[in-house]
Design an enzyme around this catalytic site. Structure first.
Site, short mmCIF file in Angstrom:
data_model
loop_
_atom_site.label_atom_id
_atom_site.label_comp_id
_atom_site.label_asym_id
_atom_site.label_seq_id
_atom_site.Cartn_x
_atom_site.Cartn_y
_atom_site.Cartn_z
N PHE A 133 32.25 -6.84 -13.18
CA PHE A 133 32.10 -8.21 -13.95
C PHE A 133 30.68 -8.49 -13.07
O PHE A 133 30.49 -8.61 -11.98
CB PHE A 133 33.15 -9.25 -13.62
CG PHE A 133 33.01 -10.13 -14.34
CD1 PHE A 133 33.43 -10.31 -15.84
CD2 PHE A 133 32.29 -11.52 -14.08
CE1 PHE A 133 33.41 -11.39 -16.59
CE2 PHE A 133 32.16 -12.72 -14.83
CZ PHE A 133 32.56 -12.48 -16.01
N ASP A 216 38.36 -8.40 -6.21
CA ASP A 216 38.25 -9.41 -7.16
C ASP A 216 39.54 -9.18 -8.19
O ASP A 216 39.59 -8.08 -8.90
CB ASP A 216 37.03 -9.50 -7.85
CG ASP A 216 36.79 -10.57 -8.89
OD1 ASP A 216 37.87 -11.10 -9.40
OD2 ASP A 216 35.62 -10.96 -9.23
C1 LIG Z 1 36.32 -14.01 -15.20
C2 LIG Z 1 35.69 -13.22 -13.94
C3 LIG Z 1 34.88 -13.96 -13.10
C4 LIG Z 1 34.31 -15.31 -13.36
O1 LIG Z 1 33.89 -16.10 -12.31
P1 LIG Z 1 33.81 -17.76 -12.34
O2 LIG Z 1 33.29 -18.18 -11.35
O3 LIG Z 1 35.33 -18.22 -12.53
O4 LIG Z 1 32.81 -18.04 -13.52
C5 LIG Z 1 34.64 -13.53 -12.00
N1 LIG Z 1 34.92 -12.11 -11.75
C6 LIG Z 1 35.53 -11.24 -12.42
C7 LIG Z 1 36.00 -9.83 -12.27
C8 LIG Z 1 35.92 -11.75 -13.88
O5 LIG Z 1 36.68 -11.26 -14.45
#
Ligand SMILES: *Cc1c(COP(=O)(O)O)cnc(C)c1O
Length: 429
Positions: A133, A216
């Site tokens: 991501f 993550d």
């Molecule tokens: C949804 C997601 C995020 C989102 O980060 P925010 O700080 O909540 O916007 C981060 N990393 C991954 C892998 C995600 O799927």
């Protein structure tokens, strides 16, 4: 994992209905806004449980004002730690290793930053992968730049062989190739293909090379059980608005292994101070001897309250039962795509222990198929270039809905209804 998640499988509506008779049923606890809501991996819907705890906090605010910090139940002052304790069994951690704080992206900043600063971690490169991501790379690059390290050199990217999957062996090979890697930072589940990576194996590989392992868990927490402490994972981050249904922009979560307590957080703030002396207002920072040290400012109580109800609901059935149902739902979906959608293919690993809670259904016109489905009461989402992400939620989704979604996709493709829509332009999908 049971050998066959779908005993007696038949590609029929009757089979779907029979499966829906089994196990727990939480559907009535949720306000599901569409006929088929298959996007809970992006934003989960509201439950009565989340609404109840949010309402309670609003009432406490009304009745108690500032006294809510000490007199609310639970008191807001320790709310982030309290929710961390409830989350600990969901991610397989000890109670003081989890806290809710900040957003996921901010937690990547502070945790990766912290471990880049750790004097006992020799390598100053971070190993990530091509299919991450993007926010994770943005944050890590920023942390490298802040330390005068060239991100093009210090962010090492494992490549995918097929654009869908990251082979654990390729992560191991990258580690073997580069002794300067100090942190391995990987997702538990890839956001596009839905591949579930082997957290234990990647952690061992990192440790064997003297590197730390961080994850993550945004796409797995609440849907896939974890054993972070048993695997000796060093740190992890995740959000609660996806599978855990805690609301848009809900507070995020983080985990730090006990062996890493006592380090100075990269983004220090008073809310991470040792609790007992936080209000002494000392000019020097003494970090809490827990994951709580990685909080920054005041806990956003209103953005945390719905999570309390979501976790109560999860505790009723347990994350193992949620996972079992999720695996059966995704298996049903995959087999229906195979049987009934000859123009589509499955981009998600077929082994249950290699996939998370959503399935990537691939079609060259995926974007327009998503648009056509939306107009037919089905919410899925598009991820470029050719993926329709379909997430049958183990909380409120059903086998019958999976059946209906596949039938709708078949009808759209058979009739060419998607061809009436414009090609992709931009925006939130
Ligand atoms: C949804 C997601 C995020 C989102 O980060 P925010 O700080 O909540 O916007 C981060 N990393 C991954 C892998 C995600 O799927």
């Amino acid at each position: 994992m049971d050998s066959d998640p779908l005993p007696g499988f038949e590609p029929t509506l009757a089979y779907a209905r029979a499966r829906d008779e089994e196990g727990f049923d939480l559907r009535d606890r949720f306000s599901v806004p569409d006929e088929e809501y298959m996007d809970g991996n992006s934003l989960g819907p509201l439950s009565v449980d989340a609404e109840r705890t949010l309402d309670r906090v609003i009432e406490e605010w009304r009745e108690l004002g500032i006294r809510g910090w000490t007199d609310a139940d639970p008191p807001w002052f320790g709310y982030a730690e309290y929710l961390g304790e409830q989350l600990a069994p969901v991610v397989g951690a000890r109670e003081d290793e989890v806290v809710v704080a900040n957003s996921t992206t901010v937690n990547v900043h502070t945790l990766v930053g912290t471990f880049l600063d750790a004097a006992d971690v020799e390598g100053r490169k971070v190993l990530v992968n091509e299919l991450d991501f993007p926010t994770d790379h943005y944050a890590i690059r920023a942390q490298l730049r802040a330390r005068g390290l060239d991100p093009d050199e210090h962010l090492v990217v494992v490549e995918s062989r097929d654009g869908r999957i990251i082979e654990e062996a390729d992560v191991e090979a990258s580690l073997a190739d580069d002794p300067d890697i100090g942190i391995v930072f990987m997702p538990s589940v890839l956001y596009r293909s839905g591949q579930l990576l082997d957290v234990g194996r990647l952690t061992r590989a990192a440790h064997d090379h003297g590197a730390l392992a961080g994850f993550d868990l945004a796409h797995s927490v609440g849907a896939v059980p974890h054993e972070l402490a048993d695997h000796r994972v060093d740190f992890a981050v995740w959000c609660h608005y996806k599978h855990l249904n805690a609301g848009p922009g809900a507070i995020a979560g983080l985990y730090v292994n006990r062996e890493q307590f006592g380090r100075t957080p990269a983004l220090a703030g008073w809310w991470g101070h040792e609790k007992a002396t936080q209000f002494d207002m000392n000019p020097t920072f003494t970090p809490a001897d827990s994951a709580g040290a990685w909080q920054i400012g005041t806990v956003p109580v209103l953005a945390a309250a719905p999570l309390e109800g979501s976790l109560d609901l999860l505790a009723e059935v347990g994350v193992e039962a949620i996972r079992k149902r999720s695996v059966a739902l995704t298996e049903f979906l995959i087999r229906l795509v195979d049987e009934r959608l000859p123009d589509c293919s499955v981009g998600t690993p077929r082994e249950p222990d290699r996939r998370g809670a959503h399935v990537a259904v691939e079609h060259p016109d995926a974007y327009r198929v998503c648009e056509a489905l939306r107009d037919r009461g089905t919410v899925v989402d598009f991820r470029p270039p050719n993926v329709v992400r379909v997430c049958p939620s183990p909380y409120y989704g059903s086998f019958e809905e999976v059946w209906r979604v596949v039938e709708k996709i078949r009808e759209v493709l058979d009739s060419g209804a998607h061809e009436a829509y414009d090609p992709p332009s931009g925006g939130v999908t």
